[in-house]
Design a protein around this motif. Structure first.
Motif, mmCIF file in Angstrom:
data_model
loop_
_atom_site.group_PDB
_atom_site.id
_atom_site.type_symbol
_atom_site.label_atom_id
_atom_site.label_comp_id
_atom_site.label_asym_id
_atom_site.label_seq_id
_atom_site.Cartn_x
_atom_site.Cartn_y
_atom_site.Cartn_z
ATOM 1 N N ALA B 213 53.507 98.543 -40.264
ATOM 2 C CA ALA B 213 52.609 98.621 -41.417
ATOM 3 C C ALA B 213 53.236 99.497 -42.487
ATOM 4 N N ILE B 214 53.471 98.912 -43.656
ATOM 5 C CA ILE B 214 54.028 99.700 -44.757
ATOM 6 C C ILE B 214 53.112 99.571 -45.970
ATOM 7 N N SER B 215 53.414 100.351 -46.990
ATOM 8 C CA SER B 215 52.671 100.193 -48.242
ATOM 9 C C SER B 215 53.649 99.737 -49.316
ATOM 10 N N ALA B 216 53.094 99.178 -50.395
ATOM 11 C CA ALA B 216 53.923 98.530 -51.403
ATOM 12 C C ALA B 216 54.945 99.480 -52.029
ATOM 13 N N ARG B 217 54.585 100.734 -52.170
ATOM 14 C CA ARG B 217 55.477 101.649 -52.867
ATOM 15 C C ARG B 217 56.237 102.576 -51.918
ATOM 16 N N GLN B 218 56.259 102.212 -50.642
ATOM 17 C CA GLN B 218 56.983 103.041 -49.684
ATOM 18 C C GLN B 218 58.497 102.901 -49.916
ATOM 19 N N SER B 219 59.237 103.959 -49.654
ATOM 20 C CA SER B 219 60.677 103.937 -49.942
ATOM 21 C C SER B 219 61.424 103.085 -48.936
ATOM 22 N N ASN B 220 62.578 102.579 -49.370
ATOM 23 C CA ASN B 220 63.410 101.769 -48.488
ATOM 24 C C ASN B 220 63.857 102.559 -47.263
ATOM 25 N N GLU B 221 64.108 103.832 -47.456
ATOM 26 C CA GLU B 221 64.577 104.657 -46.338
ATOM 27 C C GLU B 221 63.523 104.679 -45.242
ATOM 28 N N GLU B 222 62.288 104.902 -45.636
ATOM 29 C CA GLU B 222 61.218 104.969 -44.638
ATOM 30 C C GLU B 222 61.058 103.633 -43.910
#
Lengths: 329, 329
Positions: B213-222
């Motif tokens: 589960a990610i969010s739209a503005r989460q960083s690529n690294e995460e």
DNA sequence: CCGGCGAACTTAATCGTTTAAGGAATGACG
DNA sequence: CGTCATTCCTTAAACGATTAAGTTCGCCGG
């Protein structure tokens, strides 16, 4: 239904006319009455009926938002413009109404009762747009319309020449010797201005222009072919300014199959920024056109124009900055 | 202004009432008069004034289109829905009005004079949506609202469980042993349904679910970190169903840095199709949600609901097919 | 004491449409 | 010939707001 002027008047034991004058700050009522009316209006939750107002004032306070259907074909940019328009009208008395585009027939089937039009990206191949501009109603365009159209009341645009020069400078800084231009259409003044700026820049720098013109639905094979030609030229194209929304990642993918990459000797700049560029692997530098701001400013300008009497003598032009966002190494 | 009913009446030497009855197909005028009126109306270009009608009939023929602002954050899908809504209303007597979203405060600042609302993607974190559904006016939702909201009049939705199963079957066919699910939000019923279907499918097939589960503005690294965990698990995740618009290319880029590719042993399916998937290198298989059709059907359903008297006893639900578009080898 | 004036209202018209109620002409029927 | 229904139209009211044109009333100046 809600509370009407008459309800309020009955409640206070005065005439509807007095209530109207009180609420609209018109002279003709005492300050004391005015205050009482205000309190009662608040208390009973009175909201003027916009239809009644519209009929009486022959002013609907509704603004048509028009865009050629092609604008949305491939576009994140468009969604942001919409958001901006909505936000811009949110604190005015106006409401944006969505109009169907009449790109093909050129006939806006039935002008709705609106006070004006916000035209998003007036493309020269969209006949409906010409009709709207001819209607005589207030019009604000996001990006300038073609010269052959009737002049709009206002225009919100980007400083495309500056953005083009910034992009080319950046491509050169990243090692490009003969940066090219890839365009996805030629029906907007925006892309025409960019192409003209690009050619001007090339002339200044003694560079042979490399312009690759594609369409949104062209196949990857065909584009690959066109890219191959420019990359295999005697003085090869070795960098690209991609003027179009959401196109740069696609081009990056194709370049990858040719063994070229934005972070490996073939710099890329997208003419339209979005989260796609930000989160691409590797990230892609881009011009931040601020589409949300476009929409917002267009809405504000429309509200301002309608508050003034008559139409402005000359189109009001607002130029928004379009800074280059540098990404990657 | 345009020609009014009175103008027409004067021209014909009859009363405005007769003209109205003639034009609206009401009894009370002779067929001959009716025909004469029709001809004159055509000739003088008479168009009924919608404001006058609205006032008299207390029906504005205007429909608010509402969407949580997050819907547009990252979305091609949204633009297509808009296009569909506009097209769907184009041949009805209704016009779509854009409403500002009230996601945070939960207060739709001022209900405009509209007969109903089309709510695009009612997200459970959008308080304004709850208010619209409570307003009692006609509402059609594109995608079902959360159960905690007031029931809408109608819903247009995709067959998400079937789409999920199709996607998983496809991933398995492409060699995946433990296909995972990547979601970008959990506030829509659509993504909740997909997750439930995915977990159900896993249970049936004796597979340990891998949900990222990610969010739209989460960083690529995460995101890379999260992907790494699932790809490095004892039974590694070896394929992904990406439930979100425009996210799959981003994930494909990240997977590439991990040495995995959609056409090299790590199949990918995007839960939302768009030209981005079609023209990606390599092309990405995707569920065609047909957002244009969504908008279109929602508009049509709204028009139909308003033609009927009263509100339907139970919400009208229309399920649109969401076929898997298989791409690449 | 009266004319005039300004303040603070009210009345009435208006925007464009629909529709209930009313009325004149016609024909049928007892 | 009177009555009654039917047809086809007109009149008028209504929707909710604004505003020009009255109407009171008190007050001031001459």
């Amino acid at each position: 239904m809600g509370t009407t002027l008459k309800d309020l008047a009955g409640h206070l034991g005065i005439s509807a006319a007095a209530v109207s004058m009180a609420l609209n700050g018109k002279p003709g009522v005492s300050e004391q009455t005015r205050e009482e009316v205000r309190r009662a209006a608040e208390e009973l939750g009175y909201r003027p009926n916009r239809t009644g107002q519209a009929l009486r004032l022959s002013r609907t306070n509704t603004i048509g938002v028009y865009f050629p259907s092609t604008v949305m074909e491939y576009s994140l940019y468009f969604a942001e413009i919409m958001r901006g328009i909505v936000a811009g009208f949110a604190d005015t008395e106006l409401s944006p109404l969505l109009l169907p585009s009449a790109g093909d027939t050129g006939h806006v089937r039935d002008f709705p009762d609106v006070d004006g039009f916000v035209v998003v990206e007036p493309h020269s191949d969209d006949l409906g747009m010409f009709e709207l501009l001819r209607s005589g109603r207030a019009t604000v365009c996001i990006d300038p319309p073609p010269a052959s159209a009737e002049a709009p009341w206002g225009v919100v645009e980007a400083d495309a020449p500056a953005a083009t020069r910034d992009s080319l400078r950046h491509l050169v800084a990243r090692g490009a010797v003969r940066p090219g231009l890839l365009t996805i259409e030629s029906v907007s003044e925006w892309s025409r201005t960019i192409e003209a700026s690009y050619r001007g820049w090339c002339a200044e720098h003694g560079i042979d222009p490399a312009v690759i013109a594609i369409s949104a639905r062209q196949s990857n094979e065909e584009i690959l072919e066109l890219l191959g030609q420019e990359l295999g030229a005697p003085v090869p194209c070795d960098g690209l300014f991609v003027a179009g929304d959401a196109v740069a990642p696609r081009i990056a993918g194709l370049l990858r199959t040719m063994g070229r990459s934005p972070d490996g000797g073939f710099p890329l700049v997208s003419g339209v920024d979005s989260t796609m560029m930000e989160f691409h692997t590797p990230p892609i530098s881009a011009i931040d056109l601020n589409p949300y701001g476009y929409g917002m400013h267009a809405a504000r300008m429309m509200a301002a124009l309608l508050r003034e009497p008559g139409r402005p003598a000359a189109p009001r032009i607002e130029q928004l900055p379009a800074p280059l966002i540098v990404r990657g190494t």
